[in-house]
Design an enzyme around this catalytic site. Structure first.
Site, PDB file in Angstrom:
ATOM      1  CD  GLU A 137      11.542 -69.830 -19.854  1.00 20.00           C
ATOM      2  OE1 GLU A 137      10.611 -70.511 -19.002  1.00 20.00           O
ATOM      3  OE2 GLU A 137      12.409 -70.975 -19.774  1.00 20.00           O
ATOM      4  CD1 TRP A 152       9.183 -86.016  -9.093  1.00 17.61           C
ATOM      5  CD2 TRP A 152       7.143 -85.720  -9.460  1.00 17.61           C
ATOM      6  NE1 TRP A 152       9.319 -84.414  -9.030  1.00 17.61           N
ATOM      7  CE2 TRP A 152       7.830 -84.326  -8.612  1.00 17.61           C
ATOM      8  CE3 TRP A 152       5.559 -85.953  -9.333  1.00 17.61           C
ATOM      9  CZ2 TRP A 152       6.642 -83.704  -8.701  1.00 17.61           C
ATOM     10  CZ3 TRP A 152       5.011 -85.156  -8.734  1.00 17.61           C
ATOM     11  CH2 TRP A 152       5.352 -84.332  -7.979  1.00 17.61           C
ATOM     12  CG  HIS A 206       1.318 -50.001  -8.247  1.00 17.69           C
ATOM     13  ND1 HIS A 206       0.608 -49.232  -9.064  1.00 17.69           N
ATOM     14  CD2 HIS A 206       2.146 -50.497 -10.382  1.00 17.69           C
ATOM     15  CE1 HIS A 206       0.459 -48.840  -9.776  1.00 17.69           C
ATOM     16  NE2 HIS A 206       1.260 -49.250 -10.507  1.00 17.69           N
ATOM     17  CD  GLU A 238      12.781 -74.790 -14.328  1.00 15.76           C
ATOM     18  OE1 GLU A 238      12.687 -76.200 -14.712  1.00 15.76           O
ATOM     19  OE2 GLU A 238      13.285 -74.616 -14.674  1.00 15.76           O
ATOM     20  CE  LYS A 293      12.271 -81.604 -20.203  1.00 17.39           C
ATOM     21  NZ  LYS A 293      12.948 -80.132 -20.488  1.00 17.39           N
ATOM     22  CB  CYS A 306       6.591 -91.464 -13.144  1.00 14.36           C
ATOM     23  SG  CYS A 306       6.360 -91.491 -11.257  1.00 14.36           S
ATOM     24  CG  ASN A 361       5.250 -93.921 -14.885  1.00 20.79           C
ATOM     25  OD1 ASN A 361       5.348 -93.946 -13.956  1.00 20.79           O
ATOM     26  ND2 ASN A 361       5.768 -93.733 -15.926  1.00 20.79           N
ATOM     27  N   GLY A 362       0.722 -92.316 -13.037  1.00 22.17           N
ATOM     28  CA  GLY A 362      -0.080 -92.183 -12.186  1.00 22.17           C
ATOM     29  C   GLY A 362      -0.610 -91.693 -10.822  1.00 22.17           C
ATOM     30  CE  LYS A 403      14.548 -73.313 -17.666  1.00 19.63           C
ATOM     31  NZ  LYS A 403      13.442 -72.399 -18.176  1.00 19.63           N
ATOM     32  NE  ARG A 458      10.014 -88.223 -20.159  1.00 22.64           N
ATOM     33  CZ  ARG A 458       9.200 -87.802 -20.566  1.00 22.64           C
ATOM     34  NH1 ARG A 458       8.008 -88.152 -19.912  1.00 22.64           N
ATOM     35  NH2 ARG A 458       8.747 -87.814 -21.962  1.00 22.64           N
TER      36      ARG A 458
HETATM   37  C1  F6R Z   1      10.550 -75.048 -17.063  1.00 33.61           C
HETATM   38  C2  F6R Z   1      10.037 -76.862 -17.527  1.00 33.61           C
HETATM   39  C3  F6R Z   1       8.602 -76.464 -16.673  1.00 33.61           C
HETATM   40  C4  F6R Z   1       8.025 -77.081 -18.165  1.00 33.61           C
HETATM   41  C5  F6R Z   1       6.430 -77.565 -18.290  1.00 33.61           C
HETATM   42  C6  F6R Z   1       5.324 -77.871 -19.345  1.00 33.61           C
HETATM   43  O1  F6R Z   1      12.192 -75.075 -17.169  1.00 33.61           O
HETATM   44  O2  F6R Z   1      10.763 -77.099 -17.975  1.00 33.61           O
HETATM   45  O3  F6R Z   1       7.849 -75.287 -16.465  1.00 33.61           O
HETATM   46  O4  F6R Z   1       7.937 -75.499 -19.039  1.00 33.61           O
HETATM   47  O5  F6R Z   1       6.275 -78.124 -17.724  1.00 33.61           O
HETATM   48  O6  F6R Z   1       6.327 -78.614 -19.655  1.00 33.61           O
HETATM   49  P1  F6R Z   1       5.362 -78.936 -20.997  1.00 33.61           P
HETATM   50  O7  F6R Z   1       6.356 -77.626 -22.218  1.00 33.61           O
HETATM   51  O8  F6R Z   1       6.248 -79.953 -21.585  1.00 33.61           O
HETATM   52  O9  F6R Z   1       4.478 -79.306 -21.814  1.00 33.61           O
END
Ligand code: F6R
Length: 607
Positions: free
Chosen positions: A480, A73, A503, A487, A602, A2, A99-100, A484, A27
């Site tokens: 990771e 969001w 296992h 996502e 984000k 948001c 937001n929240g 990726k 966001r």
């Molecule tokens: C993956 C991704 C998320 C962030 C997670 C933590 O690509 O972006 O898994 O890594 O939400 O975010 P930060 O680093 O901002 O605390």
């Protein structure tokens, strides 16, 4: 997660709000809206979907010198026009963006409905507009202040009153609110990126604070009406760029920015006189560093995976027992906090709610916490005892790439410094420093495989499911890589330590399920090759990412991505890049919305 933008001044507010929303779109992007104050009324426009959909709905002529905008969001209620913010009171005199999460919204709504209030949305936020409009205090800030004592939950909140032109009230509890200071104009936002083209002078609200803002200035007070004095800070130019340049997506741009981003992380932090790293922001003397007996790292998602790798680096170089844990789980198990443990919270945004909550739990119990953060002045960066800024630059793509690499670079520097106050010799320190200095060019070299990786992605992107495996420090890289891929391409992907495959998960290996193997040239290479044998025996396709030259790798793999040789502790930074490219090109081949994947946003500022 948001985004909030608000403006009060002498300019036409609408274009400022819409441009701000575009900068905030990463966001949250399921719906958006604006409210403008014009001729004694608040005019609200909202639309489900991206900002472009809102723009299509906006009338050609919009007037108003103050207003607010929000990109959502969804938490409570689907992404519809009605659930988009701003929300208004029944008489339209009060508009809010929030937001929240309001945890007691259900109870408050029932009470308001019993009194005859008609709700227009399914959101928790709408109760705020109705409650504020029912107050009879002399000032808007007093009304908001009173309502905030009635609610439980988190908020970054902006309120406007149709009867008070030019006035904005902002409040914060657990969700960022930043005031931007212009020349006879003021801005409010949840993310400084949204206003940096207007001003770099900002003031952060702290939790439990409200601000009264008009074009000439602002005042801050706490929920119990104590006046606060806060000086503005200036945001550096690092966070400026928000265009894709020659790249089709922010994700690809940010992947390619990694050599320079990592260079910035390292710059000025290697001390050649003493063959060590020097991290000024730690706020710890050599004696205090020596007293550390254990290291505990906390983060979420990719930051947690970087933490696993960081724990490996620290344990190897400083011989300190080190581990990483998902921040969200930590506070719920009543963790033991020890005075000789160094706690590290890792977060690109510095606003992730679960990471912040872990930090606060440790601080409450008297622990010492360092932060590894990217956003200067973010909540986590302000609340830790010391820290390391990544200097990755703004990361706009929802999927983290360059921040992940810069987190690893920070950990490497910290591991070196911790190692050198223990038994790492000057010679070992020197070798590590040389290896660290080579990182930007090694990443550059890894990027030259882009075309091969694109072809490989085109071949494998139709897989329904994929495995990623690696041993010890290759495991967080596998985690990771899987993260990726799922996502951005929506291909189901799971990561396992290579040794765990037999296992259980081996049952799922078949000709349609590729396994990506992270295969560094280390003393476990032979053991990893056994995993390849096991997969091949079940006819599973194998994609190896490797910097080893063993001919067995080619024989046992359907495809090989070569990465440059590097120090055994640094391969996660180099191989991670190939996996980012693989995920990106799978997503492109599948026609996905790479920078704004479905359901995500984000910076996760809710629990
Ligand atoms: C993956 C991704 C998320 C962030 C997670 C933590 O690509 O972006 O898994 O890594 O939400 O975010 P930060 O680093 O901002 O605390």
């Amino acid at each position: 997660m948001c985004g909030i933008i608000a403006y009060t001044g002498n300019q036409n507010a609408a274009p400022i709000l819409v441009a701000g929303l575009h900068r905030l779109e990463y966001r949250g992007y399921d719906s958006a809206g604006i409210a403008l104050h014009s001729r004694g009324k608040l005019h609200v426009h909202r639309a489900a979907g991206k900002i472009a959909q809102l723009e299509n709905k906006l009338p050609a002529k919009l007037s108003g010198k103050s207003g607010m905008g929000h990109t959502r969001w969804a938490t409570h209620g689907e992404a519809t026009d009605a659930n988009a913010h701003p929300h208004t009171s029944q008489d339209g005199s009060i508009a809010i963006i929030h937001n929240g999460i309001i945890e007691n919204a259900g109870m408050l709504r029932t009470r308001l409905e019993a009194e005859g209030t008609i709700f227009n949305s399914d959101t928790d936020s709408e109760v705020l507009a109705h409650l504020i409009s029912k107050q009879s205090a002399d000032t808007l800030i007093q009304s908001v202040q009173h309502v905030l004592t009635l609610i439980q939950g988190t908020y970054g909140l902006v309120v406007m009153d149709a009867n008070r032109p030019g006035e904005i009230i902002a409040a914060r509890n657990g969700s960022p609110v930043i005031i931007g200071l212009g020349n006879k104009e003021m801005f409010v936002t949840s993310d400084a990126n949204a206003i940096l083209n207007h001003t770099r002078e900002v003031v952060h609200l702290d939790d439990g604070e409200l601000a009264e803002i008009n074009p000439k200035g602002f005042s801050i007070r706490t929920l119990d009406a104590t006046e606060m004095v806060r000086s503005p800070i200036t945001i550096s130019s690092e966070f400026e760029s928000q265009d894709k340049g020659k790249f089709p997506h922010f994700m690809l741009k940010e992947i390619h920015e990694q050599p320079e981003a990592v260079e910035r992380t390292i710059k000025g932090r290697l001390d050649h006189r003493f063959d060590t790293a020097h991290l000024g922001g730690l706020n710890l003397s050599a004696r205090e560093l020596l007293d550390i007996r254990r290291v505990k790292i906390l983060g979420c998602g990719s930051a947690y995976y970087a933490g696993i790798s960081g724990a490996n680096m620290i344990e190897q170089l400083a011989r300190l027992p080190s581990s990483a844990e998902p921040a969200a789980e930590f506070r719920y198990r009543n963790p033991l906090i020890e005075s000789d443990t160094l706690y590290i919270v890792v977060s690109q945004s510095g606003e992730t709610f679960d990471t912040l909550a872990a930090l606060r739990e440790i601080t409450r119990k008297g622990g010492r916490v360092l932060g590894i953060n990217n956003v200067v002045g973010s909540t986590i960066a302000r609340e830790v005892d010391g820290g390391i800024y990544m200097h990755a630059g703004a990361e706009i793509s929802v999927a983290s790439t360059k921040a992940f690499s810069c987190m690893l670079a920070c950990f490497m520097l910290l591991a070196l410094q911790l190692g050198r106050v223990r038994d790492l010799s000057p010679q070992q320190g020197k070798e590590l420093m040389q290896a660290i200095e080579q990182l930007p060019s090694l990443i550059e070299e890894a990027l030259t495989q882009e075309n091969d990786i694109r072809s490989l992605a085109a071949e494998y992107c139709t897989a329904k499911s994929a495995f990623f495996i690696g041993r010890t420090n290759a495991y967080p890289v596998a985690l990771e890589g899987a993260q990726k891929l799922k996502e951005v391409s929506y291909i189901h992907a799971e990561a396992y330590p290579a040794s765990e495959l037999k296992h259980g998960p081996l049952a799922l290996i078949d000709p349609d399920t590729p396994t990506v193997v992270v295969l560094p040239d280390d003393n476990l290479l032979d053991k990893s090759l056994s995993s390849l044998q096991e997969i091949r025996a079940r006819k599973g396709p194998v994609i190896s990412i490797t910097n080893a030259n063993d001919p067995e790798i080619k024989r046992l793999s359907n495809a090989v991505i070569k990465t440059p040789r590097c120090h055994p502790l640094l391969f996660p930074l180099v191989m991670g890049v190939s996996l980012q490219l693989f995920a990106y090109y799978c997503a492109i081949a599948m026609g996905r919305d790479v920078d704004q994947p479905r359901n995500l946003a984000k910076s996760v500022t809710v629990e």
